[in-house]
Design an enzyme around this catalytic site. Structure first.
Site, PDB file in Angstrom:
ATOM      1  N   PRO A   2       0.821  -1.215   0.000  1.00  0.00           N
ATOM      2  CA  PRO A   2       0.000   0.000   0.000  1.00  0.00           C
ATOM      3  C   PRO A   2       0.853   1.262   0.000  1.00  0.00           C
ATOM      4  O   PRO A   2       1.914   1.307   0.632  1.00  0.00           O
ATOM      5  CB  PRO A   2      -0.794  -0.127   1.304  1.00  0.00           C
ATOM      6  CG  PRO A   2      -0.793  -1.577   1.631  1.00  0.00           C
ATOM      7  CD  PRO A   2       0.514  -2.102   1.135  1.00  0.00           C
ATOM      8  N   GLU A   3       0.394   2.285  -0.705  1.00  0.00           N
ATOM      9  CA  GLU A   3       1.095   3.563  -0.709  1.00  0.00           C
ATOM     10  C   GLU A   3       0.557   4.440   0.420  1.00  0.00           C
ATOM     11  O   GLU A   3      -0.417   4.102   1.099  1.00  0.00           O
ATOM     12  CB  GLU A   3       0.933   4.222  -2.078  1.00  0.00           C
ATOM     13  CG  GLU A   3       1.340   3.293  -3.215  1.00  0.00           C
ATOM     14  CD  GLU A   3       2.155   3.941  -4.301  1.00  0.00           C
ATOM     15  OE1 GLU A   3       2.518   5.113  -4.181  1.00  0.00           O
ATOM     16  OE2 GLU A   3       2.442   3.238  -5.290  1.00  0.00           O
ATOM     17  N   LYS A  52       4.412   5.027   5.328  1.00  0.00           N
ATOM     18  CA  LYS A  52       3.744   3.728   5.317  1.00  0.00           C
ATOM     19  C   LYS A  52       3.634   3.125   6.715  1.00  0.00           C
ATOM     20  O   LYS A  52       3.318   1.949   6.858  1.00  0.00           O
ATOM     21  CB  LYS A  52       4.476   2.787   4.365  1.00  0.00           C
ATOM     22  CG  LYS A  52       4.483   3.289   2.925  1.00  0.00           C
ATOM     23  CD  LYS A  52       5.135   2.323   1.974  1.00  0.00           C
ATOM     24  CE  LYS A  52       5.119   2.888   0.551  1.00  0.00           C
ATOM     25  NZ  LYS A  52       5.657   1.924  -0.437  1.00  0.00           N
ATOM     26  N   ARG A 123      13.735   8.328  11.336  1.00  0.00           N
ATOM     27  CA  ARG A 123      14.396   7.619  10.235  1.00  0.00           C
ATOM     28  C   ARG A 123      13.662   7.801   8.913  1.00  0.00           C
ATOM     29  O   ARG A 123      14.152   7.373   7.866  1.00  0.00           O
ATOM     30  CB  ARG A 123      14.487   6.120  10.550  1.00  0.00           C
ATOM     31  CG  ARG A 123      15.362   5.775  11.728  1.00  0.00           C
ATOM     32  CD  ARG A 123      15.662   4.293  11.758  1.00  0.00           C
ATOM     33  NE  ARG A 123      14.481   3.473  11.947  1.00  0.00           N
ATOM     34  CZ  ARG A 123      14.011   3.079  13.135  1.00  0.00           C
ATOM     35  NH1 ARG A 123      14.638   3.450  14.246  1.00  0.00           N
ATOM     36  NH2 ARG A 123      12.938   2.318  13.225  1.00  0.00           N
ATOM     37  N   ASN A 164       5.483   2.655  -5.715  1.00  0.00           N
ATOM     38  CA  ASN A 164       5.804   2.456  -7.125  1.00  0.00           C
ATOM     39  C   ASN A 164       4.871   3.225  -8.064  1.00  0.00           C
ATOM     40  O   ASN A 164       5.294   3.703  -9.117  1.00  0.00           O
ATOM     41  CB  ASN A 164       5.760   0.960  -7.462  1.00  0.00           C
ATOM     42  CG  ASN A 164       6.771   0.588  -8.516  1.00  0.00           C
ATOM     43  OD1 ASN A 164       7.538   1.423  -8.982  1.00  0.00           O
ATOM     44  ND2 ASN A 164       6.788  -0.676  -8.901  1.00  0.00           N
ATOM     45  N   ARG A 260      12.681  -3.091  -7.953  1.00  0.00           N
ATOM     46  CA  ARG A 260      11.263  -2.823  -8.212  1.00  0.00           C
ATOM     47  C   ARG A 260      11.078  -2.505  -9.686  1.00  0.00           C
ATOM     48  O   ARG A 260      11.955  -1.945 -10.339  1.00  0.00           O
ATOM     49  CB  ARG A 260      10.769  -1.634  -7.370  1.00  0.00           C
ATOM     50  CG  ARG A 260      10.856  -1.847  -5.874  1.00  0.00           C
ATOM     51  CD  ARG A 260       9.933  -2.958  -5.385  1.00  0.00           C
ATOM     52  NE  ARG A 260       8.552  -2.670  -5.670  1.00  0.00           N
ATOM     53  CZ  ARG A 260       7.761  -1.947  -4.890  1.00  0.00           C
ATOM     54  NH1 ARG A 260       8.235  -1.399  -3.783  1.00  0.00           N
ATOM     55  NH2 ARG A 260       6.496  -1.749  -5.217  1.00  0.00           N
TER      56      ARG A 260
END
Length: 278
Positions: A2-3, A52, A123, A164, A260
């Site tokens: 999931p984005e 995310k 991070r 992506n 990817r």
């Protein structure tokens, strides 16, 4: 995977359904049982997303941290006619009266302190969907890197929440060669892409799908069939390899970049050549 817009929608849904309510927390699967017991019977204060990562807040500066990964799902059911028995490998179940939510298949589900939550945020790069995001932090990392911009946009320590689909689409919309080194971009180019991501991703939160084509390239405007894909939404290049570009008609290309699949139009996104080599 999931984005970021999906996680923000989920955070909003959890807050709307359970925020300010006492919840029953359990782990029918058993893997989260000890931590679930610590927040069982507590008020769920709210949920928020950073990229995310999802954080569900409870009193005492405790946070259930969830990262859905490739296969995770957190299904929220508000005001259900009946709360059914758990089905399958439910890692975490939240219940408040007739509402319930089940988490399955997540890469991470852990109970964190405030310091541990803050360490994860530290991070992470700025999230275009957060009002407190600072795009200059991402720019400082991009302008110092020789890595391709197509890879940097997917690096969650550079920019949080972009996956992506948004990566491929924002590069196309800005006619950017995905292999162009980050340190060759101008700050104006970066800010234009950032501003575009803010608009596109907020629309994704609103609709629950990713639409990136401009008005003149919609199926209605072009007289073409709508896209049929399990990801939904109208896009320019993502998962359209071998199909004609909506703008120039050239076949969309695909290749692997940093593990990817990358999608781009070699005509609209012409190869970057440094002036030093010209």
């Amino acid at each position: 995977m999931p984005e970021g817009h999906t996680l923000h929608r989920l955070a909003d849904e959890l807050t709307a359904t359970f925020g300010g309510r006492v919840v029953e927390a359990s782990s029918p699967q058993g893997r989260f049982a000890g931590s679930a017991a610590q927040v069982d019977g507590q008020v769920l204060l709210g949920a928020e997303a950073w990229g995310k990562h999802l954080f569900v807040a409870f009193p005492g500066d405790r946070f259930v941290h969830v990262h859905l990964g490739l296969y995770g799902k957190f299904d929220v059911h508000a005001d259900a006619p009946v709360v059914p028995e758990p089905v399958g490998q439910v890692r975490l179940r939240l219940v408040a009266d007739s509402s319930y939510a089940d988490l399955r298949g997540a890469t991470a589900c852990e109970l964190l302190t405030l310091a541990e939550r803050d360490a994860i945020v530290a991070r992470s790069g700025p999230d275009p969907l957060r009002d407190d995001a600072d795009p200059s932090v991402a720019w400082d990392r991009i302008r110092r890197s020789k890595a391709p911009i197509g890879g940097l946009l997917m690096d969650q320590s550079v920019l949080a929440g972009v996956g992506n689909v948004y990566r491929a689409e924002v590069l196309f919309r800005h006619r950017m060669d995905p292999y162009r080194p980050g340190n060759t971009l101008r700050v104006g180019q970066w800010r234009a892409m950032w501003d575009d991501l803010v608009v596109l991703m907020r629309e994704g939160v609103r609709t629950g799908r990713i639409d990136t084509v401009r008005d003149e390239h919609t199926p209605e405007a072009m007289g073409r069939p709508p896209r049929r894909d399990d990801h939904g939404g109208e896009v320019y290049v993502y998962r359209r390899n071998g199909m004609p570009c909506h703008v120039c008609g050239r076949a969309v290309r695909t290749a692997e970049l940093q593990g990817r699949n990358l999608f781009w139009c070699s005509h609209c996104q012409r190869r970057y050549r440094s002036r030093a080599l010209q």
